[in-house]
Design a protein around this motif. Structure first.
Motif, short mmCIF file in Angstrom:
data_model
loop_
_atom_site.label_atom_id
_atom_site.label_comp_id
_atom_site.label_asym_id
_atom_site.label_seq_id
_atom_site.Cartn_x
_atom_site.Cartn_y
_atom_site.Cartn_z
N GLY A 86 0.85 -1.18 0.00
CA GLY A 86 0.00 0.00 0.00
C GLY A 86 0.89 1.23 0.00
O GLY A 86 1.87 1.29 0.73
N GLY A 87 0.56 2.20 -0.82
CA GLY A 87 1.38 3.41 -0.93
C GLY A 87 2.26 3.41 -2.17
O GLY A 87 2.84 4.43 -2.52
N LEU A 88 2.37 2.29 -2.84
CA LEU A 88 3.10 2.19 -4.10
C LEU A 88 2.05 2.05 -5.19
O LEU A 88 1.17 1.19 -5.10
CB LEU A 88 4.04 0.98 -4.08
N THR A 89 2.11 2.89 -6.20
CA THR A 89 1.09 2.87 -7.24
C THR A 89 1.68 2.50 -8.59
O THR A 89 2.90 2.48 -8.77
CB THR A 89 0.41 4.24 -7.38
N MET A 90 0.80 2.27 -9.54
CA MET A 90 1.22 1.95 -10.90
C MET A 90 2.08 3.07 -11.48
O MET A 90 2.99 2.82 -12.25
CB MET A 90 -0.02 1.71 -11.76
N ALA A 91 1.82 4.30 -11.08
CA ALA A 91 2.58 5.45 -11.59
C ALA A 91 4.05 5.40 -11.13
O ALA A 91 4.90 6.03 -11.75
CB ALA A 91 1.94 6.74 -11.13
N ASP A 92 4.34 4.64 -10.08
CA ASP A 92 5.71 4.54 -9.58
C ASP A 92 6.57 3.56 -10.38
O ASP A 92 7.77 3.50 -10.20
CB ASP A 92 5.71 4.10 -8.10
N ILE A 93 5.93 2.78 -11.24
CA ILE A 93 6.65 1.78 -12.04
C ILE A 93 6.98 2.40 -13.39
O ILE A 93 6.08 2.80 -14.12
CB ILE A 93 5.80 0.51 -12.23
N PRO A 94 8.26 2.46 -13.73
CA PRO A 94 8.65 3.04 -15.02
C PRO A 94 8.07 2.26 -16.20
O PRO A 94 7.77 1.08 -16.09
CB PRO A 94 10.18 2.93 -15.02
N THR A 95 7.89 2.93 -17.31
CA THR A 95 7.40 2.29 -18.53
C THR A 95 8.55 2.07 -19.50
O THR A 95 9.60 2.69 -19.40
CB THR A 95 6.32 3.15 -19.23
N ILE A 96 8.35 1.14 -20.40
CA ILE A 96 9.31 0.88 -21.47
C ILE A 96 8.61 1.12 -22.80
O ILE A 96 7.38 1.00 -22.88
CB ILE A 96 9.90 -0.54 -21.40
N PRO A 97 9.36 1.47 -23.82
CA PRO A 97 8.73 1.70 -25.12
C PRO A 97 8.00 0.45 -25.60
O PRO A 97 8.50 -0.66 -25.50
CB PRO A 97 9.90 2.02 -26.05
N GLY A 98 6.79 0.64 -26.05
CA GLY A 98 5.99 -0.46 -26.57
C GLY A 98 5.11 0.05 -27.69
O GLY A 98 5.24 1.19 -28.12
N ASN A 99 4.20 -0.78 -28.14
CA ASN A 99 3.31 -0.40 -29.21
C ASN A 99 2.55 0.88 -28.89
O ASN A 99 2.39 1.75 -29.72
CB ASN A 99 2.32 -1.53 -29.52
N ASP A 100 2.05 0.96 -27.64
CA ASP A 100 1.30 2.15 -27.27
C ASP A 100 2.08 3.03 -26.28
O ASP A 100 1.56 4.01 -25.78
CB ASP A 100 -0.07 1.79 -26.70
N GLY A 101 3.33 2.65 -25.98
CA GLY A 101 4.18 3.46 -25.12
C GLY A 101 3.86 3.38 -23.65
O GLY A 101 4.35 4.17 -22.86
N SER A 102 3.04 2.40 -23.25
CA SER A 102 2.66 2.35 -21.84
C SER A 102 2.85 0.97 -21.20
O SER A 102 2.12 0.59 -20.32
CB SER A 102 1.21 2.78 -21.68
N ILE A 103 3.83 0.23 -21.64
CA ILE A 103 4.11 -1.08 -21.06
C ILE A 103 4.93 -0.87 -19.80
O ILE A 103 5.98 -0.23 -19.82
CB ILE A 103 4.86 -1.99 -22.05
N LYS A 104 4.46 -1.41 -18.68
CA LYS A 104 5.17 -1.29 -17.42
C LYS A 104 6.37 -2.23 -17.40
O LYS A 104 6.29 -3.36 -17.85
CB LYS A 104 4.25 -1.59 -16.23
N ASP A 105 7.50 -1.73 -16.91
CA ASP A 105 8.74 -2.49 -16.86
C ASP A 105 8.80 -3.26 -15.54
O ASP A 105 9.15 -2.71 -14.50
CB ASP A 105 9.93 -1.54 -16.98
N GLY A 106 8.47 -4.55 -15.58
CA GLY A 106 8.45 -5.39 -14.40
C GLY A 106 9.81 -5.57 -13.76
O GLY A 106 9.91 -5.93 -12.59
N ASP A 107 10.87 -5.31 -14.52
CA ASP A 107 12.23 -5.46 -13.99
C ASP A 107 12.82 -4.14 -13.48
O ASP A 107 13.93 -4.13 -12.96
CB ASP A 107 13.15 -6.02 -15.07
N ALA A 108 12.10 -3.06 -13.63
CA ALA A 108 12.64 -1.74 -13.31
C ALA A 108 13.06 -1.60 -11.85
O ALA A 108 14.00 -0.88 -11.55
CB ALA A 108 11.63 -0.65 -13.66
N LEU A 109 12.38 -2.28 -10.95
CA LEU A 109 12.71 -2.18 -9.53
C LEU A 109 13.54 -3.36 -9.03
O LEU A 109 13.74 -3.51 -7.83
CB LEU A 109 11.43 -2.04 -8.69
#
Length: 118
Positions: A86-109
Motif C-alpha cells: 500500500g502506498g506504491l502505485t502503478m505510476a511509480d513503475i517506469p514504462t518501457i517503449p511499446g506499441n502504445d508506449g505504456s508497457i510497465k517495466d516489471g524489472d525496473a525495480l
C-alpha cells in the motif's frame, strides 16, 4: 474457559526485515505486488516499511503477503514471496517503449530493497 477451547497466542511483535525485489507487477483491483526474497528478519502484514525508488524513499505498508500461491500473515528470511505494498502505485513503475508506449517495466525495480520502519 473450557478444556478444549482454543486460545490464540498473542501476535509476536513485528521484527525488522529486509526484502529484495526481483520483479514488480500490477494486479487489477489489488494494486502493486513486488516479488522477491526476504533476506533478513520476518515481514508481517500491516508492517510499515519503505522502498527506495531511484533517488527517493517511499513509505509503504505491507497489505498482503503471498508465498507458494497462498495468502500468508508473514514470511521469514530465505522465503520467496509476493508483497502487496500500500502506498506504491502503478505510476511509480517506469514504462518501457511499446506499441502504445505504456508497457510497465516489471524489472525496473529489480534489486530494490523494502525495509521495515520503526
Amino acid at each position: 474457559m473450557g478444556l478444549f477451547s482454543r486460545r490464540r497466542d498473542p501476535e509476536s511483535p513485528a521484527e525488522p526485515f529486509q526484502f529484495t525485489v526481483d520483479k514488480v507487477f500490477v494486479v487489477p483491483v489489488r494494486g502493486v505486488v513486488c516479488t522477491g526474497t526476504v533476506t533478513s528478519g520476518t515481514v508481517r502484514v500491516g508492517q510499515a516499511a519503505k522502498i527506495t525508488l531511484e533517488d527517493q524513499s517511499r513509505s509503504v505498508t505491507v497489505s498482503r503477503i503471498e508465498a507458494q500461491g497462498k495468502k500468508r500473515s508473514s514470511a521469514a528470511a530465505g522465503e520467496q514471496a509476493g508483497l502487496f505494498l500500500g502506498g506504491l502505485t502503478m505510476a511509480d513503475i517506469p514504462t518501457i517503449p511499446g506499441n502504445d508506449g505504456s508497457i510497465k517495466d516489471g524489472d525496473a525495480l529489480s534489486g530494490a530493497s523494502v525495509v521495515s520502519v520503526f
